[in-house]
Design a protein around this motif. Sequence first.
Motif, PDB file in Angstrom:
ATOM      1  N   ILE A  89       0.842  -1.193   0.000  1.00  0.00           N
ATOM      2  CA  ILE A  89       0.000   0.000   0.000  1.00  0.00           C
ATOM      3  C   ILE A  89       0.881   1.249   0.000  1.00  0.00           C
ATOM      4  O   ILE A  89       1.864   1.327   0.742  1.00  0.00           O
ATOM      5  CB  ILE A  89      -0.922   0.024   1.239  1.00  0.00           C
ATOM      6  CG1 ILE A  89      -1.640  -1.319   1.408  1.00  0.00           C
ATOM      7  CG2 ILE A  89      -1.909   1.172   1.145  1.00  0.00           C
ATOM      8  CD1 ILE A  89      -2.554  -1.686   0.287  1.00  0.00           C
ATOM      9  N   ALA A  90       0.523   2.206  -0.848  1.00  0.00           N
ATOM     10  CA  ALA A  90       1.272   3.468  -0.929  1.00  0.00           C
ATOM     11  C   ALA A  90       0.342   4.538  -1.498  1.00  0.00           C
ATOM     12  O   ALA A  90      -0.694   4.217  -2.088  1.00  0.00           O
ATOM     13  CB  ALA A  90       2.511   3.303  -1.811  1.00  0.00           C
ATOM     14  N   PRO A  91       0.677   5.831  -1.328  1.00  0.00           N
ATOM     15  CA  PRO A  91      -0.127   6.884  -1.958  1.00  0.00           C
ATOM     16  C   PRO A  91      -0.239   6.650  -3.457  1.00  0.00           C
ATOM     17  O   PRO A  91       0.766   6.406  -4.135  1.00  0.00           O
ATOM     18  CB  PRO A  91       0.663   8.151  -1.644  1.00  0.00           C
ATOM     19  CG  PRO A  91       1.379   7.834  -0.376  1.00  0.00           C
ATOM     20  CD  PRO A  91       1.765   6.383  -0.487  1.00  0.00           C
ATOM     21  N   GLY A  92      -1.465   6.672  -3.981  1.00  0.00           N
ATOM     22  CA  GLY A  92      -1.684   6.369  -5.382  1.00  0.00           C
ATOM     23  C   GLY A  92      -1.818   4.896  -5.666  1.00  0.00           C
ATOM     24  O   GLY A  92      -2.090   4.498  -6.807  1.00  0.00           O
ATOM     25  N   LYS A  93      -1.615   4.071  -4.658  1.00  0.00           N
ATOM     26  CA  LYS A  93      -1.775   2.619  -4.800  1.00  0.00           C
ATOM     27  C   LYS A  93      -2.658   2.132  -3.661  1.00  0.00           C
ATOM     28  O   LYS A  93      -2.206   1.443  -2.745  1.00  0.00           O
ATOM     29  CB  LYS A  93      -0.405   1.929  -4.789  1.00  0.00           C
ATOM     30  CG  LYS A  93      -0.457   0.484  -5.290  1.00  0.00           C
ATOM     31  CD  LYS A  93       0.928  -0.129  -5.326  1.00  0.00           C
ATOM     32  CE  LYS A  93       0.865  -1.560  -5.839  1.00  0.00           C
ATOM     33  NZ  LYS A  93       2.207  -2.206  -5.813  1.00  0.00           N
ATOM     34  N   GLU A  94      -3.915   2.531  -3.737  1.00  0.00           N
ATOM     35  CA  GLU A  94      -4.888   2.205  -2.702  1.00  0.00           C
ATOM     36  C   GLU A  94      -5.868   1.171  -3.248  1.00  0.00           C
ATOM     37  O   GLU A  94      -6.086   1.069  -4.453  1.00  0.00           O
ATOM     38  CB  GLU A  94      -5.621   3.473  -2.268  1.00  0.00           C
ATOM     39  CG  GLU A  94      -4.665   4.545  -1.752  1.00  0.00           C
ATOM     40  CD  GLU A  94      -5.309   5.923  -1.663  1.00  0.00           C
ATOM     41  OE1 GLU A  94      -6.324   6.125  -2.373  1.00  0.00           O
ATOM     42  OE2 GLU A  94      -4.807   6.765  -0.919  1.00  0.00           O
ATOM     43  N   TYR A  95      -6.474   0.407  -2.332  1.00  0.00           N
ATOM     44  CA  TYR A  95      -7.353  -0.678  -2.744  1.00  0.00           C
ATOM     45  C   TYR A  95      -8.694  -0.606  -2.015  1.00  0.00           C
ATOM     46  O   TYR A  95      -8.772  -0.179  -0.858  1.00  0.00           O
ATOM     47  CB  TYR A  95      -6.711  -2.035  -2.454  1.00  0.00           C
ATOM     48  CG  TYR A  95      -5.500  -2.339  -3.303  1.00  0.00           C
ATOM     49  CD1 TYR A  95      -5.642  -2.944  -4.550  1.00  0.00           C
ATOM     50  CD2 TYR A  95      -4.212  -2.030  -2.863  1.00  0.00           C
ATOM     51  CE1 TYR A  95      -4.535  -3.223  -5.338  1.00  0.00           C
ATOM     52  CE2 TYR A  95      -3.108  -2.310  -3.639  1.00  0.00           C
ATOM     53  CZ  TYR A  95      -3.272  -2.914  -4.872  1.00  0.00           C
ATOM     54  OH  TYR A  95      -2.170  -3.186  -5.648  1.00  0.00           O
ATOM     55  N   ILE A  96      -9.728  -1.085  -2.710  1.00  0.00           N
ATOM     56  CA  ILE A  96     -11.043  -1.303  -2.125  1.00  0.00           C
ATOM     57  C   ILE A  96     -11.228  -2.814  -2.034  1.00  0.00           C
ATOM     58  O   ILE A  96     -11.043  -3.527  -3.038  1.00  0.00           O
ATOM     59  CB  ILE A  96     -12.168  -0.698  -2.985  1.00  0.00           C
ATOM     60  CG1 ILE A  96     -11.885   0.776  -3.292  1.00  0.00           C
ATOM     61  CG2 ILE A  96     -13.512  -0.875  -2.292  1.00  0.00           C
ATOM     62  CD1 ILE A  96     -11.771   1.658  -2.082  1.00  0.00           C
TER      63      ILE A  96
END
Length: 227
Positions: A89-96
């Motif tokens: 997980i990182a800024p711009g790499k978010e998940y639902i």
Amino acid sequence: MRYEIKGGSFPVVICSLDANESLISEGGGMSWMSPNMKMDTSSNGGLGKMLGRMMTKESLFQNIYTAMGGEGSIAFASSLPGEIMALDIAPGKEYICQKSSFLASSPTVDLSTFFQKKFGAGLFGGEGFIMQKLSGNGTAFIEIDGAAIKYNLEAGQQIIVDTGHVVLMSATCRIEVQTVKGVKNVLFGGEGLFNTVVTGPGEVVLQTMPVLKLAGAIQPYVITQGK
């Protein structure tokens, strides 16, 4: 943190933590750990976060495990046959992700409530109105029912999925529902009235055996008490 996923169809993730390093999990998530792991139970965000976890059927409180005085280890097992997936997980790499799929994460990962904006997607899509959003920085572990199948969708590219099979997607994806076309298809096709439609860009992970379908498959073979 270093980790290893073992166990095949009955997976467990075994994490090795440096001194003073921590992991967060839902209540009851820990399977085994070294004696120097210290557990602290916390609301981890106050009343608002607690209510959000309640709506996603997670524990109201979370447990924080910290390695004290040196390297420690802790293991988290999946609750059903399937897979455990590690997400960066990182800024711009978010998940639902699907509610109840969260297993554990670094303390720097934020687990929040995600509400479906589309009424139809929440009511008929099988994933529900309320899902979970993973943001921040760090590693998160998600449990998947059955096997995980990954797709990378281009902008505007779509995939049509039977309800309940979407376990997670990039936050850049959009989820809607689509009515099955044709009266004969609805009445005799055995696929139900609605499908979930995921539109890119982003990553989509599907699960091959959602727990509700697993329960339906074994229900005819369950002998009820009193008969």
